[in-house]
Design an enzyme around this catalytic site. Structure first.
Site, PDB file in Angstrom:
ATOM      1  N   VAL A 230      -5.764 -16.946 -33.261  1.00 10.79           N
ATOM      2  CA  VAL A 230      -6.066 -18.207 -33.939  1.00 10.79           C
ATOM      3  C   VAL A 230      -5.890 -18.045 -35.445  1.00 10.79           C
ATOM      4  CG1 VAL A 230      -7.608 -19.162 -32.183  1.00 10.79           C
ATOM      5  CG2 VAL A 230      -8.539 -17.615 -33.941  1.00 10.79           C
ATOM      6  N   ARG A 232      -2.604 -16.646 -37.778  1.00  8.83           N
ATOM      7  CA  ARG A 232      -1.298 -17.149 -38.157  1.00  8.83           C
ATOM      8  C   ARG A 232      -0.253 -16.559 -37.214  1.00  8.83           C
ATOM      9  NH1 ARG A 232      -2.908 -20.984 -40.386  1.00  8.83           N
ATOM     10  NH2 ARG A 232      -2.653 -21.631 -42.554  1.00  8.83           N
ATOM     11  N   ASP A 256      -2.709 -20.054 -30.337  1.00 10.18           N
ATOM     12  CA  ASP A 256      -2.861 -21.379 -30.939  1.00 10.18           C
ATOM     13  C   ASP A 256      -1.949 -21.531 -32.152  1.00 10.18           C
ATOM     14  OD1 ASP A 256      -4.265 -23.976 -31.100  1.00 10.18           O
ATOM     15  OD2 ASP A 256      -5.030 -23.178 -32.993  1.00 10.18           O
ATOM     16  N   GLU A 261       6.582 -23.493 -35.723  1.00  7.50           N
ATOM     17  CA  GLU A 261       5.801 -24.637 -35.254  1.00  7.50           C
ATOM     18  C   GLU A 261       6.477 -25.930 -35.679  1.00  7.50           C
ATOM     19  OE1 GLU A 261       1.722 -24.311 -36.493  1.00  7.50           O
ATOM     20  OE2 GLU A 261       1.470 -22.315 -35.614  1.00  7.50           O
ATOM     21  N   HIS A 280      -1.715 -25.419 -32.331  1.00  6.29           N
ATOM     22  CA  HIS A 280      -2.398 -25.244 -33.617  1.00  6.29           C
ATOM     23  C   HIS A 280      -3.522 -26.276 -33.775  1.00  6.29           C
ATOM     24  CE1 HIS A 280      -1.674 -23.588 -37.948  1.00  6.29           C
ATOM     25  NE2 HIS A 280      -2.958 -23.795 -37.721  1.00  6.29           N
ATOM     26  N   SER A 282      -7.027 -25.392 -32.791  1.00  3.40           N
ATOM     27  CA  SER A 282      -8.323 -24.774 -32.516  1.00  3.40           C
ATOM     28  C   SER A 282      -9.415 -25.205 -33.482  1.00  3.40           C
ATOM     29  CB  SER A 282      -8.199 -23.241 -32.536  1.00  3.40           C
ATOM     30  OG  SER A 282      -7.773 -22.784 -33.807  1.00  3.40           O
TER      31      SER A 282
END
Length: 337
Positions: A230, A232, A256, A261, A280, A282
């Site tokens: 969680v 990077r 996550d 991305e 992404h 969380s």
């Protein structure tokens, strides 16, 4: 300063965030997208990076001058630490305080979901298959949480409440932490991995942490252990994680955050065995946008009044060094949603 005497706040956001309306009367607000960012930076006193996944700032940053203060609506600041900004006198602050508990809850949910095989239950429900199974207890298992800042501490704290034994790993080792006793340094990680049932990465992205979870790290982990990131995306070598899942070295994983991305539709990670993929999210709760606005506006009031800002990032370290309370560790690292 403009002739009105109001500070100029440039807000980088493709859509108008709640903070803009709340700045009315206190600032002259320039809400801009990436195309107009360079022009806004030329006259802005303050830049609020609301769209914190942007990569437009380095190219738009002026050769001379620029905002005196840059605030990001995130905890991670790696996208802001390009050389001209790092070397300038501009203050950088982040949104520490918004994401810690939500991320900890999310990690706890992932740990329980993997231990109780909730993905398997949902899969069998969809196929109308009645199949009794036994699952794992998390109490008494060991977790290694990498990232000693507020996010990592919140994760370790909540996992401890579930009965896990959590080892916290930070940039530097220290003893006498009021919550965790011994806080391990990054140099201790290799020795901790073989005993870990769960490894949670909540570290900031710095030169020291990039690619820290690679084939060698996964090979050190107990066979069947689970991994959660969680922090990077670039903290993990994704091809090595795929290999570890495919060979059964890891019993499962949850990501996550990713190196790219949004995650491309053709990425092999979507179909990796035992991998839970989330976009992404969380740290994002239903109130998170208002919470982010509150953090900025509180700091903006301090800035206008000439008071010291909160959450000032050390641009060399890449996170917020937090002064310790009496009896507490003197510095902790900031986590990164």
């Amino acid at each position: 300063m403009p002739t009105t005497g109001l500070p100029v706040v440039a807000v980088l956001a493709e859509r108008e965030p709640p903070v803009v309306e709340r700045l009315a009367g206190a600032a002259r607000v320039l809400r801009v997208g990436e195309r107009d960012l360079a022009g806004a930076l030329a006259e802005a006193d303050v830049l609020l990076v609301w769209d914190f996944l942007t990569s437009a700032l380095p190219e738009a940053w002026p050769e001379r001058g620029g905002p005196r203060w840059v605030h990001t609506a995130s905890a991670g600041v790696d996208r802001l630490l390009f050389s001209p900004l790092r070397e300038s006198d501009t203050l950088v602050t982040n949104s520490r305080g918004v994401f810690e508990r939500p991320i900890a809850e999310y990690v706890a949910g992932l740990v329980l979901a993997m231990a109780k095989d909730l993905p398997g239950t949902l899969e069998r429900q969809r196929s109308r298959e009645w199949r009794h199974r036994v699952t794992e207890s998390v109490a008494g298992t060991r977790a290694v949480v990498v990232g000693g800042g507020p996010v990592g501490r919140a994760v370790a704290r909540l996992l401890g409440a579930l009965g896990l034994r959590a080892d916290l790993v930070s940039r530097t080792a220290r003893d006498g932490d009021p919550e965790f006793g011994r806080v391990h340094g990054f140099g201790d990680l290799a020795g901790l991995l073989p005993a870990a049932d769960w490894v949670v990465c909540a570290a900031p992205l710095t030169e020291q942490t990039a690619d820290m979870f690679d084939a060698a790290a996964f090979a050190r982990m107990k066979r069947g252990a689970r991994f959660v990131n969680v922090g990077r995306g670039p903290l993990v070598v994704e091809d090595d994680l795929l290999d570890a899942l495919r060979t059964g070295t890891l019993g499962g994983a949850a990501l996550d955050v990713f190196r790219q991305e949004p995650l491309p539709a053709d990425s092999p990670l979507w179909d990796a065995p035992g991998l839970l993929v989330s976009p992404h999210m969380s740290g994002d709760t239903r109130s998170w946008l208002d919470d982010l606005a509150d953090v900025f506006l509180g700091n903006f009031e301090r800035w206008v009044a000439g008071r010291p800002l909160l959450n000032i990032v050390d641009k060399e370290l890449g996170y917020v060094p937090v002064a310790g309370r009496p009896g507490a560790a003197p510095r902790t690292e900031e986590g990164t949603p």
